[in-house]
Scaffold this motif. Structure first.
Motif, PDB file in Angstrom:
ATOM      1  N   ILE A  17       1.648   4.006   4.237  1.00 30.95           N
ATOM      2  CA  ILE A  17       1.232   2.985   4.964  1.00 30.95           C
ATOM      3  C   ILE A  17       1.255   1.679   3.993  1.00 30.95           C
ATOM      4  O   ILE A  17       1.793   0.803   4.607  1.00 30.95           O
ATOM      5  CB  ILE A  17      -0.172   3.093   5.732  1.00 30.95           C
ATOM      6  CG1 ILE A  17      -0.074   4.577   6.789  1.00 30.95           C
ATOM      7  CG2 ILE A  17      -0.584   1.998   6.289  1.00 30.95           C
ATOM      8  CD1 ILE A  17       1.042   4.394   8.060  1.00 30.95           C
ATOM      9  N   PRO A  18       0.636   1.670   3.195  1.00 34.97           N
ATOM     10  CA  PRO A  18       0.700   0.453   2.166  1.00 34.97           C
ATOM     11  C   PRO A  18       2.123   0.164   1.783  1.00 34.97           C
ATOM     12  O   PRO A  18       2.241  -1.272   1.666  1.00 34.97           O
ATOM     13  CB  PRO A  18      -0.277   0.735   0.842  1.00 34.97           C
ATOM     14  CG  PRO A  18      -1.073   1.889   1.266  1.00 34.97           C
ATOM     15  CD  PRO A  18      -0.294   2.706   2.429  1.00 34.97           C
ATOM     16  N   MET A  19       2.835   0.866   1.596  1.00 37.27           N
ATOM     17  CA  MET A  19       4.163   0.717   1.021  1.00 37.27           C
ATOM     18  C   MET A  19       4.745   0.228   2.391  1.00 37.27           C
ATOM     19  O   MET A  19       5.961  -0.920   2.090  1.00 37.27           O
ATOM     20  CB  MET A  19       4.934   1.984   0.812  1.00 37.27           C
ATOM     21  CG  MET A  19       4.626   2.225  -0.696  1.00 37.27           C
ATOM     22  SD  MET A  19       5.710   4.023  -1.263  1.00 37.27           S
ATOM     23  CE  MET A  19       7.034   3.230  -1.391  1.00 37.27           C
ATOM     24  N   ILE A  20       4.837   0.530   3.446  1.00 35.25           N
ATOM     25  CA  ILE A  20       5.287   0.179   4.731  1.00 35.25           C
ATOM     26  C   ILE A  20       5.054  -1.557   4.847  1.00 35.25           C
ATOM     27  O   ILE A  20       5.788  -2.407   5.218  1.00 35.25           O
ATOM     28  CB  ILE A  20       5.114   0.716   6.002  1.00 35.25           C
ATOM     29  CG1 ILE A  20       5.852   2.188   5.839  1.00 35.25           C
ATOM     30  CG2 ILE A  20       5.397   0.021   7.350  1.00 35.25           C
ATOM     31  CD1 ILE A  20       5.705   3.256   7.249  1.00 35.25           C
TER      32      ILE A  20
END
Length: 137
Positions: A17-20
Motif C-alpha cells: 500500500i505505501p508503494m502504491i
C-alpha cells in the motif's frame, strides 16, 4: 546466554500500500509537470481547415481573434494599440520574432485582414495564420 528460538522470528512482509501511494504521487507529479511545460495558447476558437498545414514551433506571439472580434494575447483581452506596441517591443529584441494569428473560422475576413495590415504597417514581417489540418484529400 539465552538465544531466541529461530521459529519465533517474524517473516519479513512486503508492504504494498505505501508503494502504491508513492507510485501514484510520482505519476501525478510527472503529469502535472509535463502539462506545465506545454505552452497552451488555445482559447477555444474554431480554426479553419487546410490540407497543407505546417507546424510552427517558434511562434512566440500568438494572437487570437474570437468570433465577437475581440483580440486576445496569452489568455487576456488586449486592445489593438497595446498589441502592436507589445509586438514592436518584442521584435526589437529578437530578429526571429514571428506572429501567429488564430482567427475563428466564422469571423469576417475583413477583421483578419485589418489585423494583418496593422502588423505589416508596424514593421512585423513574419506572420502566420493558424489552421487545423484536414486529412481528407
Amino acid at each position: 546466554m539465552r538465544l531466541r528460538d529461530p521459529r519465533s522470528f517474524e517473516k519479513p512482509s512486503f508492504m504494498i500500500i505505501p508503494m502504491i501511494d508513492i507510485i501514484f504521487f510520482l505519476l501525478v507529479f510527472f503529469m502535472m509537470t509535463s502539462l506545465s511545460m506545454v505552452d497552451l495558447h488555445s482559447l477555444g476558437v474554431q480554426l479553419p481547415f487546410a490540407q497543407a498545414v505546417q507546424q510552427e514551433p517558434q511562434a512566440q506571439f500568438v494572437v487570437t481573434i474570437k468570433k465577437d472580434g475581440s483580440l486576445w494575447l496569452n489568455g487576456k483581452v488586449i486592445e489593438k494599440g497595446e498589441l502592436l506596441a507589445s509586438a514592436k517591443d518584442q521584435q526589437a529584441g529578437n530578429s526571429n520574432f514571428s506572429v501567429v494569428l488564430c482567427a475563428d473560422r466564422d469571423i469576417d475576413y475583413g477583421q483578419v485582414a485589418d489585423v494583418l495590415d496593422s502588423f505589416k504597417k508596424a514593421g512585423i514581417t513574419h506572420l502566420g495564420l493558424a489552421a487545423e489540418k484536414r486529412d481528407e484529400p
